[in-house]
Design a protein around this motif. Structure first.
Motif, PDB file in Angstrom:
ATOM      1  N   ASN A  36     -14.261  68.364  90.413  1.00 40.11           N
ATOM      2  CA  ASN A  36     -13.655  69.639  90.021  1.00 40.11           C
ATOM      3  C   ASN A  36     -13.847  69.911  88.529  1.00 40.11           C
ATOM      4  O   ASN A  36     -12.947  70.418  87.844  1.00 40.11           O
ATOM      5  N   GLY A  37     -15.025  69.531  88.014  1.00 38.54           N
ATOM      6  CA  GLY A  37     -15.350  69.810  86.621  1.00 38.54           C
ATOM      7  C   GLY A  37     -15.021  68.706  85.645  1.00 38.54           C
ATOM      8  O   GLY A  37     -15.399  68.779  84.473  1.00 38.54           O
ATOM      9  N   ASN A  38     -14.320  67.659  86.076  1.00 37.00           N
ATOM     10  CA  ASN A  38     -13.985  66.538  85.205  1.00 37.00           C
ATOM     11  C   ASN A  38     -15.021  65.437  85.387  1.00 37.00           C
ATOM     12  O   ASN A  38     -15.207  64.918  86.498  1.00 37.00           O
ATOM     13  N   VAL A  39     -15.684  65.053  84.295  1.00 38.67           N
ATOM     14  CA  VAL A  39     -16.816  64.137  84.367  1.00 38.67           C
ATOM     15  C   VAL A  39     -16.390  62.700  84.086  1.00 38.67           C
ATOM     16  O   VAL A  39     -15.599  62.425  83.187  1.00 38.67           O
ATOM     17  N   ASP A  40     -16.944  61.780  84.851  1.00 43.59           N
ATOM     18  CA  ASP A  40     -16.663  60.351  84.691  1.00 43.59           C
ATOM     19  C   ASP A  40     -17.880  59.577  85.197  1.00 43.59           C
ATOM     20  O   ASP A  40     -18.848  60.167  85.682  1.00 43.59           O
ATOM     21  N   THR A  41     -17.845  58.252  85.110  1.00 40.30           N
ATOM     22  CA  THR A  41     -18.918  57.416  85.655  1.00 40.30           C
ATOM     23  C   THR A  41     -18.363  56.509  86.738  1.00 40.30           C
ATOM     24  O   THR A  41     -17.185  56.140  86.729  1.00 40.30           O
ATOM     25  N   LEU A  42     -19.228  56.152  87.676  1.00 41.98           N
ATOM     26  CA  LEU A  42     -18.859  55.272  88.775  1.00 41.98           C
ATOM     27  C   LEU A  42     -19.739  54.030  88.761  1.00 41.98           C
ATOM     28  O   LEU A  42     -20.939  54.110  88.491  1.00 41.98           O
ATOM     29  N   GLU A  43     -19.154  52.894  89.051  1.00 41.06           N
ATOM     30  CA  GLU A  43     -19.907  51.657  89.233  1.00 41.06           C
ATOM     31  C   GLU A  43     -20.120  51.460  90.735  1.00 41.06           C
ATOM     32  O   GLU A  43     -19.166  51.331  91.500  1.00 41.06           O
ATOM     33  N   VAL A  44     -21.375  51.443  91.156  1.00 38.18           N
ATOM     34  CA  VAL A  44     -21.699  51.285  92.576  1.00 38.18           C
ATOM     35  C   VAL A  44     -21.876  49.805  92.876  1.00 38.18           C
ATOM     36  O   VAL A  44     -22.545  49.085  92.125  1.00 38.18           O
ATOM     37  N   ASN A  45     -21.283  49.324  93.978  1.00 37.94           N
ATOM     38  CA  ASN A  45     -21.386  47.899  94.302  1.00 37.94           C
ATOM     39  C   ASN A  45     -22.740  47.568  94.930  1.00 37.94           C
ATOM     40  O   ASN A  45     -23.598  48.427  95.095  1.00 37.94           O
ATOM     41  N   ASN A  46     -22.916  46.302  95.300  1.00 31.29           N
ATOM     42  CA  ASN A  46     -24.234  45.859  95.777  1.00 31.29           C
ATOM     43  C   ASN A  46     -24.583  46.361  97.173  1.00 31.29           C
ATOM     44  O   ASN A  46     -25.667  46.083  97.674  1.00 31.29           O
ATOM     45  N   THR A  47     -23.682  47.106  97.791  1.00 28.17           N
ATOM     46  CA  THR A  47     -24.004  47.730  99.076  1.00 28.17           C
ATOM     47  C   THR A  47     -24.319  49.218  98.914  1.00 28.17           C
ATOM     48  O   THR A  47     -24.611  49.907  99.887  1.00 28.17           O
ATOM     49  N   GLY A  48     -24.244  49.708  97.659  1.00 19.68           N
ATOM     50  CA  GLY A  48     -24.500  51.125  97.434  1.00 19.68           C
ATOM     51  C   GLY A  48     -23.332  51.993  97.857  1.00 19.68           C
ATOM     52  O   GLY A  48     -23.522  53.166  98.180  1.00 19.68           O
ATOM     53  N   GLU A  49     -22.118  51.434  97.824  1.00 18.44           N
ATOM     54  CA  GLU A  49     -20.949  52.175  98.279  1.00 18.44           C
ATOM     55  C   GLU A  49     -19.812  52.047  97.265  1.00 18.44           C
ATOM     56  O   GLU A  49     -19.753  51.082  96.500  1.00 18.44           O
ATOM     57  N   ILE A  90     -26.813  66.402  92.646  1.00 18.82           N
ATOM     58  CA  ILE A  90     -26.267  66.890  93.910  1.00 18.82           C
ATOM     59  C   ILE A  90     -24.911  67.526  93.666  1.00 18.82           C
ATOM     60  O   ILE A  90     -24.049  66.947  92.998  1.00 18.82           O
ATOM     61  N   LYS A  91     -24.726  68.709  94.203  1.00 14.48           N
ATOM     62  CA  LYS A  91     -23.456  69.422  94.103  1.00 14.48           C
ATOM     63  C   LYS A  91     -22.975  69.744  95.508  1.00 14.48           C
ATOM     64  O   LYS A  91     -23.694  70.358  96.292  1.00 14.48           O
ATOM     65  N   THR A  92     -21.767  69.332  95.837  1.00 12.22           N
ATOM     66  CA  THR A  92     -21.230  69.564  97.169  1.00 12.22           C
ATOM     67  C   THR A  92     -20.457  70.882  97.220  1.00 12.22           C
ATOM     68  O   THR A  92     -20.130  71.474  96.191  1.00 12.22           O
ATOM     69  N   ASP A  93     -20.157  71.307  98.443  1.00 17.78           N
ATOM     70  CA  ASP A  93     -19.197  72.382  98.632  1.00 17.78           C
ATOM     71  C   ASP A  93     -17.801  71.810  98.423  1.00 17.78           C
ATOM     72  O   ASP A  93     -17.632  70.604  98.216  1.00 17.78           O
ATOM     73  N   SER A  94     -16.789  72.673  98.468  1.00 19.72           N
ATOM     74  CA  SER A  94     -15.414  72.187  98.393  1.00 19.72           C
ATOM     75  C   SER A  94     -15.065  71.443  99.688  1.00 19.72           C
ATOM     76  O   SER A  94     -15.320  71.940 100.790  1.00 19.72           O
ATOM     77  N   ILE A  95     -14.517  70.247  99.536  1.00 14.85           N
ATOM     78  CA  ILE A  95     -14.169  69.410 100.685  1.00 14.85           C
ATOM     79  C   ILE A  95     -12.666  69.189 100.683  1.00 14.85           C
ATOM     80  O   ILE A  95     -12.095  68.744  99.679  1.00 14.85           O
ATOM     81  N   ILE A  96     -12.018  69.489 101.786  1.00 15.00           N
ATOM     82  CA  ILE A  96     -10.570  69.305 101.898  1.00 15.00           C
ATOM     83  C   ILE A  96     -10.285  67.955 102.549  1.00 15.00           C
ATOM     84  O   ILE A  96     -10.908  67.596 103.547  1.00 15.00           O
ATOM     85  N   TYR A 103     -11.682  69.226  96.930  1.00 11.66           N
ATOM     86  CA  TYR A 103     -12.512  68.655  95.869  1.00 11.66           C
ATOM     87  C   TYR A 103     -13.959  69.111  95.988  1.00 11.66           C
ATOM     88  O   TYR A 103     -14.512  69.185  97.086  1.00 11.66           O
ATOM     89  N   GLN A 104     -14.528  69.395  94.821  1.00 11.38           N
ATOM     90  CA  GLN A 104     -15.963  69.681  94.743  1.00 11.38           C
ATOM     91  C   GLN A 104     -16.591  68.646  93.806  1.00 11.38           C
ATOM     92  O   GLN A 104     -16.128  68.441  92.687  1.00 11.38           O
ATOM     93  N   PHE A 105     -17.641  67.983  94.296  1.00 10.32           N
ATOM     94  CA  PHE A 105     -18.252  66.895  93.554  1.00 10.32           C
ATOM     95  C   PHE A 105     -19.635  67.296  93.034  1.00 10.32           C
ATOM     96  O   PHE A 105     -20.351  68.080  93.648  1.00 10.32           O
ATOM     97  N   GLN A 106     -20.000  66.685  91.901  1.00  8.18           N
ATOM     98  CA  GLN A 106     -21.369  66.706  91.409  1.00  8.18           C
ATOM     99  C   GLN A 106     -21.743  65.266  91.072  1.00  8.18           C
ATOM    100  O   GLN A 106     -20.956  64.543  90.446  1.00  8.18           O
TER     101      GLN A 106
END
Length: 339
Positions: free
Chosen positions: A79-92, A115-121, A102-105
């Motif tokens: 929703n416009g707030n930017v952060d970073t994610l650590e992906v584990n060794n399974t890619g999840e 990738i930009k998603t639609d709004s997901i409830i 929520y809308q993700f980028q």
């Protein structure tokens, strides 16, 4: 007899419908098989006993068009707030959020489209699988109608060889191990006893997004396209005929969009994808290649006006313009600003 006749008619109708049904089935199968894997999609939301009614979660699965993505960082905007994610060794990863919309980028790196998603409830107490597939941004594009204008000071024989990083498609006149022709000062070209206004070619190449500064360019509304090109092509040094040819080719394609993103590659940058070897060498050669795409929906795009390169017509001059429609902007938000 009447019943036999009616039965025969009904049987014939059914038989006549079979080819049509098979044709529709083949068309449907072809359409389905031609669809590429989606960039993102959600699975079935399920109640999770580990979550309270004030909690919800997205179980995100990451992959790329080149294979699985593991042990890496992903830039995420929620929703416009930017952060970073650590992906584990399974890619999840498992992302816990409050119930809501929520809308993700997602941004991986410049080799892949954002990738930009639609709004997901998502409801409280539920977990939703979210599948993210980063598609390679180094993909083939069609180099549309590059045309080469030739203006010698005197009538002369000229040879031009085109070296394209890709595959040459249609050419006119025919490109056969080069173009060998007679050129005239007024721009006319004579080859194989026929006259032409310019040399035409198209083909496929691949744009390396790491070599393009996508933050520079222009967002142009459809009603402003003509005036935009008239102004900027004149700044480049194109003459009236070249500007007319450019506008009448590109504008009908671009006005179907409310807004377009435009980026120009000039001379040396263009040479990275296609070079011209001209004999005898011209005094001046100006080349411009336009990358463009529909810009609607590209929120948070910070585009700085691009510097326009130009040239002065002196002596034996060659001018070339062309372009390619990109599937989308590789980067839509300032993901690289987040470490």
């Amino acid at each position: 007899m009447k019943h036999l006749y009616e039965n025969a008619i009904n049987t014939m109708k059914k038989l006549l419908l079979i080819p049509s049904f098979l044709g529709l089935l083949m068309l449907f199968s072809f359409t389905e098989s031609s669809k590429s894997q989606p960039e993102w999609y959600t699975g079935e939301s399920k109640k999770d006993p580990k979550l309270t009614k004030n909690e919800s979660s997205f179980h995100i699965h990451f992959s790329t068009s080149a294979g699985e993505l593991t042990n890496d960082k992903i830039v995420l905007s929620i929703n416009g707030n930017v952060d970073t994610l650590e992906v584990n060794n399974t890619g999840e990863i498992n992302l816990k959020l409050k119930p809501g919309k929520y809308q993700f980028q997602f941004f991986y790196n410049n080799n892949f489209f954002e990738i930009k998603t639609d709004s997901i409830i998502i409801k409280g107490g539920y977990s939703t699988p979210l599948f993210i597939n980063f598609m390679s941004a180094i993909t083939p594009v069609i180099a549309d109608k590059p045309v080469i204008y030739v203006y010698p000071q005197d009538t002369m024989q000229i040879n031009i060889n085109l070296d394209l990083k890709g595959e040459i498609g249609f050419t006119y006149p025919l490109y056969d191990l080069g173009w060998n022709f007679t050129a005239y000062p007024d721009g006319k070209i004579k080859m194989n006893n026929k006259e032409y206004s310019y040399l035409f070619w198209d083909g496929t190449t691949a744009i390396d997004n790491n070599e393009v500064d996508w933050s520079e360019g222009f967002i142009v509304e459809k009603d402003s396209l003509v005036s935009f090109f008239e102004t900027n092509l004149k700044l480049m040094g194109l003459n009236a005929k070249e500007i007319d040819d450019y506008i009448t080719y590109w504008c009908p394609r671009m006005i179907v969009n409310e807004k377009n993103y435009i980026h120009f590659m000039f001379n040396e940058d263009y040479n990275e994808y296609a070079t011209l070897d001209v004999t005898p060498a011209p005094d001046k050669m100006f080349r411009v290649f336009m990358l463009w795409t529909k810009s609607e929906g590209t929120q948070n795009t910070n585009v700085n006006p691009q510097a326009i390169e130009g040239f002065n017509r002196e002596g034996f001059t060659i001018v070339e313009w062309g372009g390619a429609e990109m599937p989308k902007l590789p980067v839509n938000f300032d993901a690289q600003a987040v470490n």
